[in-house]
Design a protein around this motif. Sequence first.
Motif, PDB file in Angstrom:
ATOM      1  N   GLY A   1      -4.407  15.281  -5.470  1.00  0.00           N
ATOM      2  CA  GLY A   1      -4.314  16.497  -4.671  1.00  0.00           C
ATOM      3  C   GLY A   1      -4.958  16.351  -3.309  1.00  0.00           C
ATOM      4  N   ALA A   2      -5.140  15.115  -2.861  1.00  0.00           N
ATOM      5  CA  ALA A   2      -5.810  14.861  -1.584  1.00  0.00           C
ATOM      6  C   ALA A   2      -4.953  15.317  -0.407  1.00  0.00           C
ATOM      7  CB  ALA A   2      -6.137  13.375  -1.449  1.00  0.00           C
ATOM      8  N   SER A   3      -5.620  15.734   0.652  1.00  0.00           N
ATOM      9  CA  SER A   3      -4.920  16.058   1.896  1.00  0.00           C
ATOM     10  C   SER A   3      -4.431  14.789   2.591  1.00  0.00           C
ATOM     11  CB  SER A   3      -5.855  16.816   2.844  1.00  0.00           C
ATOM     12  OG  SER A   3      -6.456  17.914   2.208  1.00  0.00           O
TER      13      SER A   3
ATOM     14  N   LEU B   1      -9.947   1.654  -0.269  1.00  0.00           N
ATOM     15  CA  LEU B   1      -8.938   2.675  -0.544  1.00  0.00           C
ATOM     16  C   LEU B   1      -9.626   4.040  -0.580  1.00  0.00           C
ATOM     17  CD1 LEU B   1      -5.879   2.550  -1.175  1.00  0.00           C
ATOM     18  CD2 LEU B   1      -6.482   2.493  -3.603  1.00  0.00           C
ATOM     19  N   TYR B   2      -9.022   5.059   0.065  1.00  0.00           N
ATOM     20  CA  TYR B   2      -9.638   6.379   0.169  1.00  0.00           C
ATOM     21  C   TYR B   2      -8.679   7.492  -0.264  1.00  0.00           C
ATOM     22  CZ  TYR B   2     -12.695   4.187   3.802  1.00  0.00           C
ATOM     23  OH  TYR B   2     -13.556   3.394   4.518  1.00  0.00           O
ATOM     24  N   ALA B   3      -9.279   8.593  -0.767  1.00  0.00           N
ATOM     25  CA  ALA B   3      -8.560   9.858  -0.927  1.00  0.00           C
ATOM     26  C   ALA B   3      -9.490  10.942  -0.391  1.00  0.00           C
ATOM     27  CB  ALA B   3      -8.204  10.120  -2.382  1.00  0.00           C
ATOM     28  N   ALA B   4      -8.979  11.793   0.508  1.00  0.00           N
ATOM     29  CA  ALA B   4      -9.839  12.776   1.187  1.00  0.00           C
ATOM     30  C   ALA B   4      -9.216  14.169   1.144  1.00  0.00           C
ATOM     31  CB  ALA B   4     -10.072  12.345   2.633  1.00  0.00           C
ATOM     32  N   ARG B   5     -10.072  15.169   1.035  1.00  0.00           N
ATOM     33  CA  ARG B   5      -9.649  16.565   1.062  1.00  0.00           C
ATOM     34  C   ARG B   5     -10.206  17.256   2.309  1.00  0.00           C
ATOM     35  NH1 ARG B   5      -8.258  19.140  -3.950  1.00  0.00           N
ATOM     36  NH2 ARG B   5      -8.082  17.647  -5.670  1.00  0.00           N
TER      37      ARG B   5
ATOM     38  N   LEU C   1       0.780  -1.232   0.000  1.00  0.00           N
ATOM     39  CA  LEU C   1       0.000   0.000   0.000  1.00  0.00           C
ATOM     40  C   LEU C   1       0.816   1.289   0.000  1.00  0.00           C
ATOM     41  CD1 LEU C   1      -3.029  -0.794   2.312  1.00  0.00           C
ATOM     42  CD2 LEU C   1      -3.128   0.145   0.011  1.00  0.00           C
ATOM     43  N   ARG C   2       2.085   1.237   0.369  1.00  0.00           N
ATOM     44  CA  ARG C   2       2.838   2.487   0.540  1.00  0.00           C
ATOM     45  C   ARG C   2       2.850   3.331  -0.733  1.00  0.00           C
ATOM     46  NH1 ARG C   2       7.921   4.279  -0.283  1.00  0.00           N
ATOM     47  NH2 ARG C   2       8.660   2.233  -0.978  1.00  0.00           N
ATOM     48  N   ARG C   3       3.255   2.741  -1.841  1.00  0.00           N
ATOM     49  CA  ARG C   3       3.347   3.513  -3.083  1.00  0.00           C
ATOM     50  C   ARG C   3       1.979   3.917  -3.633  1.00  0.00           C
ATOM     51  NH1 ARG C   3       8.388   0.747  -6.429  1.00  0.00           N
ATOM     52  NH2 ARG C   3      10.029   1.398  -4.962  1.00  0.00           N
ATOM     53  N   PRO C   4       0.963   3.014  -3.623  1.00  0.00           N
ATOM     54  CA  PRO C   4      -0.359   3.465  -4.070  1.00  0.00           C
ATOM     55  C   PRO C   4      -0.888   4.658  -3.286  1.00  0.00           C
ATOM     56  CG  PRO C   4      -0.303   1.079  -4.020  1.00  0.00           C
ATOM     57  CD  PRO C   4       0.985   1.544  -3.408  1.00  0.00           C
ATOM     58  N   LEU C   5      -0.687   4.682  -1.977  1.00  0.00           N
ATOM     59  CA  LEU C   5      -1.166   5.807  -1.186  1.00  0.00           C
ATOM     60  C   LEU C   5      -0.400   7.085  -1.528  1.00  0.00           C
ATOM     61  CD1 LEU C   5      -1.748   4.165   2.319  1.00  0.00           C
ATOM     62  CD2 LEU C   5      -3.456   4.792   0.605  1.00  0.00           C
ATOM     63  N   GLU C   6       0.907   6.955  -1.739  1.00  0.00           N
ATOM     64  CA  GLU C   6       1.690   8.124  -2.153  1.00  0.00           C
ATOM     65  C   GLU C   6       1.200   8.660  -3.493  1.00  0.00           C
ATOM     66  OE1 GLU C   6       5.660   6.668  -2.200  1.00  0.00           O
ATOM     67  OE2 GLU C   6       5.969   6.904  -0.038  1.00  0.00           O
ATOM     68  N   ARG C   7       0.946   7.733  -4.445  1.00  0.00           N
ATOM     69  CA  ARG C   7       0.471   8.165  -5.763  1.00  0.00           C
ATOM     70  C   ARG C   7      -0.906   8.815  -5.668  1.00  0.00           C
ATOM     71  NH1 ARG C   7       2.810   3.152  -7.642  1.00  0.00           N
ATOM     72  NH2 ARG C   7       0.757   2.168  -7.472  1.00  0.00           N
ATOM     73  N   LEU C   8      -1.774   8.275  -4.823  1.00  0.00           N
ATOM     74  CA  LEU C   8      -3.106   8.850  -4.681  1.00  0.00           C
ATOM     75  C   LEU C   8      -3.040  10.306  -4.240  1.00  0.00           C
ATOM     76  CD1 LEU C   8      -5.430   6.166  -3.050  1.00  0.00           C
ATOM     77  CD2 LEU C   8      -5.487   7.075  -5.359  1.00  0.00           C
ATOM     78  N   ARG C   9      -2.234  10.600  -3.263  1.00  0.00           N
ATOM     79  CA  ARG C   9      -2.118  11.993  -2.807  1.00  0.00           C
ATOM     80  C   ARG C   9      -1.560  12.878  -3.912  1.00  0.00           C
ATOM     81  NH1 ARG C   9       1.101  13.476   2.066  1.00  0.00           N
ATOM     82  NH2 ARG C   9      -0.144  15.365   1.928  1.00  0.00           N
TER      83      ARG C   9
END
Length: 288
Positions: free
Chosen positions: A34-36, A130-134, A22-30
């Motif tokens: 543009g997620a916080s 999997l989440y991306a949040a602002r 998950l480390r790289r996918p989460l980095e790419r998501l942000r």
Amino acid sequence: MTRGTGNPPKRGAPQNDLGRHLRRPLERLRRHTGASLAFAGRVVPGSSDEHAIELSYFDGDVVGPLRGARLDHGHGLGGRVLTNRRSTALHNYVESPLITHTYDAIIRAERLYSIVAAPIIVGRKQIGVLYAARRSHHDQLGDSLDIVTDEARALEQQLTVSEVLGGLRSDRDELELAAWRSRVQDSHAKLRGLADTVDDPSVRAQMLEIAAQLAGEAPHDEPAVRLTAREQDVLGLLGAGLTNPAIADRLGIGLHTVKGHVKSLLVKLDASSRFEAVVNARRVRLIP
């Protein structure tokens, strides 16, 4: 908690297979959305017969009680995704009519506003979300939802391959084979991309022939599936595990153009998912 500060670490996860991937996918998501805050939860046994989501993996600053929160089946955004098995976007979490508001206090404490989420499904079994949040209002969530969904699909492919290989080989064998395959896939994709920049038809043909040999395809055999040059480029990058935005960046084309090529590949390869397309392509030796 980190020693000396009492604050939660920026990133942290139980050491299981999902966490390792998950480390790289989460980095790419942000980076791409543009997620916080980008984060993920794993499926765990719930208080009844239903499962729950435990939020355990993060990229970004966690300022409230989100880390370790457990979301019950059917409640909140995670519970909705767990129930419906579909990606969902909420422009304003605490005012959305699509969800229950069991966890509004946590969301307010974390100061989150717009959130998108996608299920992670391996072998028809949902294993996480999997989440991306602002932390600010954002009307245009369509692209973010596509990116989160693409990352979830790519993660599913990696986990499926890892699960299969893990049952056949030792950890060391698996790592060595994965590294070798990654180098071959990357070389195949780069060689095809470089061939597009060569003006000499003879040199370009030789480069494409070498790329075909890397994929295991006999150069003079009639291919079982006919792809355009650009579809072949996109397929090679899909096989290397890249998401649609990453493919667009690598090839210098638009995201919607990539999606069109992926849709065409699914049809030509008789596949219902990206992972199945890659599997079918390897079966007919279109990619290594």
